[in-house]
Design a protein around this motif. Structure first.
Motif, PDB file in Angstrom:
ATOM      1  N   ALA A  62     -38.797 -14.805  31.458  1.00 13.23           N
ATOM      2  CA  ALA A  62     -39.862 -14.746  30.414  1.00 13.23           C
ATOM      3  C   ALA A  62     -40.518 -15.812  30.414  1.00 13.23           C
ATOM      4  O   ALA A  62     -40.226 -17.001  30.891  1.00 13.23           O
ATOM      5  N   ALA A  63     -41.778 -15.960  29.948  1.00 18.25           N
ATOM      6  CA  ALA A  63     -42.897 -17.044  30.044  1.00 18.25           C
ATOM      7  C   ALA A  63     -43.744 -17.245  28.962  1.00 18.25           C
ATOM      8  O   ALA A  63     -44.030 -16.089  28.465  1.00 18.25           O
ATOM      9  N   ILE A  64     -44.057 -18.239  28.647  1.00 15.92           N
ATOM     10  CA  ILE A  64     -44.960 -18.535  27.325  1.00 15.92           C
ATOM     11  C   ILE A  64     -46.050 -19.627  27.610  1.00 15.92           C
ATOM     12  O   ILE A  64     -45.708 -20.459  28.487  1.00 15.92           O
ATOM     13  N   ARG A  65     -47.209 -19.187  27.434  1.00 14.08           N
ATOM     14  CA  ARG A  65     -48.463 -20.160  27.611  1.00 14.08           C
ATOM     15  C   ARG A  65     -48.522 -21.125  26.443  1.00 14.08           C
ATOM     16  O   ARG A  65     -48.787 -20.717  25.352  1.00 14.08           O
TER      17      ARG A  65
ATOM     18  N   PHE B 182     -35.453  -9.513  24.664  1.00 13.14           N
ATOM     19  CA  PHE B 182     -35.530 -10.932  24.659  1.00 13.14           C
ATOM     20  C   PHE B 182     -36.874 -11.443  24.134  1.00 13.14           C
ATOM     21  O   PHE B 182     -37.896 -10.640  24.256  1.00 13.14           O
ATOM     22  N   THR B 183     -36.831 -12.584  23.433  1.00 15.16           N
ATOM     23  CA  THR B 183     -38.172 -12.903  22.820  1.00 15.16           C
ATOM     24  C   THR B 183     -38.082 -14.452  23.168  1.00 15.16           C
ATOM     25  O   THR B 183     -37.003 -15.253  22.964  1.00 15.16           O
TER      26      THR B 183
ATOM     27  N   TYR C 137     -37.337 -21.613  23.215  1.00 15.89           N
ATOM     28  CA  TYR C 137     -36.250 -20.898  22.809  1.00 15.89           C
ATOM     29  C   TYR C 137     -36.129 -19.443  23.523  1.00 15.89           C
ATOM     30  O   TYR C 137     -37.147 -19.045  23.867  1.00 15.89           O
ATOM     31  N   LEU C 138     -35.056 -18.858  23.679  1.00 21.61           N
ATOM     32  CA  LEU C 138     -34.990 -17.354  24.215  1.00 21.61           C
ATOM     33  C   LEU C 138     -33.932 -16.904  23.351  1.00 21.61           C
ATOM     34  O   LEU C 138     -32.701 -17.106  23.426  1.00 21.61           O
ATOM     35  N   GLN C 139     -34.520 -15.747  22.456  1.00 23.25           N
ATOM     36  CA  GLN C 139     -33.439 -15.185  21.732  1.00 23.25           C
ATOM     37  C   GLN C 139     -33.055 -13.742  22.586  1.00 23.25           C
ATOM     38  O   GLN C 139     -34.054 -13.163  22.820  1.00 23.25           O
ATOM     39  N   ILE C 140     -31.918 -13.484  22.547  1.00 21.06           N
ATOM     40  CA  ILE C 140     -31.357 -12.569  23.403  1.00 21.06           C
ATOM     41  C   ILE C 140     -30.582 -11.693  22.412  1.00 21.06           C
ATOM     42  O   ILE C 140     -29.589 -12.117  21.989  1.00 21.06           O
ATOM     43  N   ASN C 141     -31.094 -10.325  22.387  1.00 17.15           N
ATOM     44  CA  ASN C 141     -30.256  -9.428  21.789  1.00 17.15           C
ATOM     45  C   ASN C 141     -29.878  -8.110  22.568  1.00 17.15           C
ATOM     46  O   ASN C 141     -30.497  -7.983  23.517  1.00 17.15           O
ATOM     47  N   SER C 142     -29.175  -7.313  22.115  1.00 18.72           N
ATOM     48  CA  SER C 142     -28.508  -6.354  22.708  1.00 18.72           C
ATOM     49  C   SER C 142     -28.124  -6.538  23.956  1.00 18.72           C
ATOM     50  O   SER C 142     -28.302  -5.864  24.896  1.00 18.72           O
TER      51      SER C 142
END
Length: 123
Positions: free
Chosen positions: A48-51, A67-68, A79-84
């Protein structure tokens, strides 16, 4: 030397959740921050990436919806929220910084890396 430090990894059962964190002073000079992962015997892959400028995001197909990626500007945190979680998510997770102002999925565009944090998912 700018450094990134990841934390939050661990051992979790399939279906569980984790939140990975990344701290670093590079946030003030990076245009894009990303998360990558590397499983044993495999290439490091984009997650994942964020600008920074507009908070736009991009995700790998394999993690989209689970993932978020997010940031906290005030705290200089990523942050990286990892679910399931799935067993195939087991890997070392790295945060990385890029000066390029587009959401690159290539690890070669990221110039600063953390040391990684291990995520292990048991069945």
């Amino acid at each position: 030397q700018v450094q990134l430090v990841e934390s939050g990894g661990g051992l979790v059962q399939a279906g569980g959740s984790l939140r990975l964190s990344c701290a670093g002073r590079t946030f003030s000079i990076a245009a894009v921050m990303g998360w990558f992962r590397q499983a044993p015997g495999k290439e490091r892959e984009f997650v994942a990436a964020i600008r920074w400028s507009d908070s736009s995001t991009k995700y790998a197909v394999s993690v989209k919806g689970r993932f978020t990626i997010s940031r906290d500007n005030a705290k200089d945190m990523l942050y990286l929220q990892i679910n399931s979680l799935k067993t195939e998510d087991t890997a070392v997770y790295y945060c990385a910084a890029a000066r390029l102002n587009f959401l690159s999925v290539s690890r070669h565009d990221y110039s600063v890396w953390g040391q990684g944090t291990q995520v292990t998912v048991s069945s």
